[in-house]
Enzyme design. Structure first.
Site, PDB file in Angstrom:
ATOM      1  NE  ARG A  35      46.074  43.963  30.248  1.00  0.00           N
ATOM      2  CZ  ARG A  35      44.864  43.520  29.859  1.00  0.00           C
ATOM      3  NH1 ARG A  35      43.832  44.217  29.359  1.00  0.00           N
ATOM      4  NH2 ARG A  35      44.702  42.248  30.260  1.00  0.00           N
ATOM      5  CG  HIS A  37      40.401  46.314  37.560  1.00  0.00           C
ATOM      6  ND1 HIS A  37      39.134  46.412  37.353  1.00  0.00           N
ATOM      7  CD2 HIS A  37      40.857  45.178  37.481  1.00  0.00           C
ATOM      8  CE1 HIS A  37      38.658  45.325  36.951  1.00  0.00           C
ATOM      9  NE2 HIS A  37      39.635  44.411  37.175  1.00  0.00           N
ATOM     10  CE  LYS A  66      36.604  42.742  32.911  1.00  0.00           C
ATOM     11  NZ  LYS A  66      37.587  43.203  33.575  1.00  0.00           N
ATOM     12  N   PRO A  67      31.663  42.803  29.600  1.00  0.00           N
ATOM     13  CG  PRO A  67      30.461  40.873  30.462  1.00  0.00           C
ATOM     14  CD  PRO A  67      31.724  41.357  30.000  1.00  0.00           C
ATOM     15  CG  ASN A  69      36.881  47.058  33.913  1.00  0.00           C
ATOM     16  OD1 ASN A  69      37.472  45.924  34.389  1.00  0.00           O
ATOM     17  ND2 ASN A  69      37.805  48.039  33.924  1.00  0.00           N
ATOM     18  CB  THR A  70      35.259  48.783  38.680  1.00  0.00           C
ATOM     19  OG1 THR A  70      33.974  48.335  38.961  1.00  0.00           O
ATOM     20  CG2 THR A  70      35.456  49.947  39.509  1.00  0.00           C
ATOM     21  CE  LYS A  91      30.516  40.528  43.074  1.00  0.00           C
ATOM     22  NZ  LYS A  91      30.372  41.174  41.877  1.00  0.00           N
ATOM     23  CG  HIS A 144      39.179  39.134  40.873  1.00  0.00           C
ATOM     24  ND1 HIS A 144      38.604  39.296  39.577  1.00  0.00           N
ATOM     25  CD2 HIS A 144      37.986  38.995  41.718  1.00  0.00           C
ATOM     26  CE1 HIS A 144      37.233  38.890  39.849  1.00  0.00           C
ATOM     27  NE2 HIS A 144      37.035  38.726  40.873  1.00  0.00           N
TER      28      HIS A 144
END
Length: 149
Positions: A35, A37, A66-67, A69-70, A91, A144
């Site tokens: 949903r 990406h 949301k700051p 997104n890709t 990360k 993720h």
């Protein structure tokens, strides 16, 4: 005696049905990844308003903006295949991330500095980059988006 059992079993049945219904309505991590990406069509990703439209359409501007997104514009099977490619450290230090062998067509969405909820406004940027995704399950699927490099 039969009536007493009914009074005990009926509330238990209601509890079980409530639990089953709530678990059926939950979005799995893999479904959430898709949903948030996946946009295999990428039909209007070149539009400057693409991110504004997609972030809203995919429910990533509810309650807050949301700051970052890709969106990945490749077939889902190709993105799933990343889970069997180069293993890299995530990360957060976990070891379940994988980097795509080749660059993929993606759209990077970044919240504009002056933008505030509920009027979330995004900068849209088309790119060709490797993606790094965290994978889980058997078969292993992306859950993720960790980075684009």
């Amino acid at each position: 005696m039969g009536l007493e059992k009914s009074f005990i079993l009926f509330p238990l049945l209601i509890l079980v049905l409530g639990w089953v219904q709530s678990s059926l309505g939950k979005e799995s991590p893999a479904m959430k990844f898709e949903r948030q990406h996946m946009d295999s069509t990428g039909s209007s990703s070149s539009s400057p308003t693409y991110c504004n439209q997609m972030m809203k359409r995919r429910n990533m501007t509810q309650g807050s903006c949301k700051p970052v997104n890709t969106f990945v514009h490749e077939p889902l099977v190709d993105v799933h295949a990343v889970c069997s490619q180069e293993n890299v450290t995530c990360k957060n230090g976990q070891k379940n991330c994988y980097k795509s062998h080749s660059t993929l067509h993606i759209t990077d969405c970044r919240l504009k500095g002056s933008s505030k909820y509920p009027n979330c406004q995004y900068q849209t940027s088309q790119q060709q980059k490797h993606i790094i995704v965290a994978c889980e399950g058997n078969p292993s699927v992306p859950v993720h988006x960790d980075a684009x490099v």
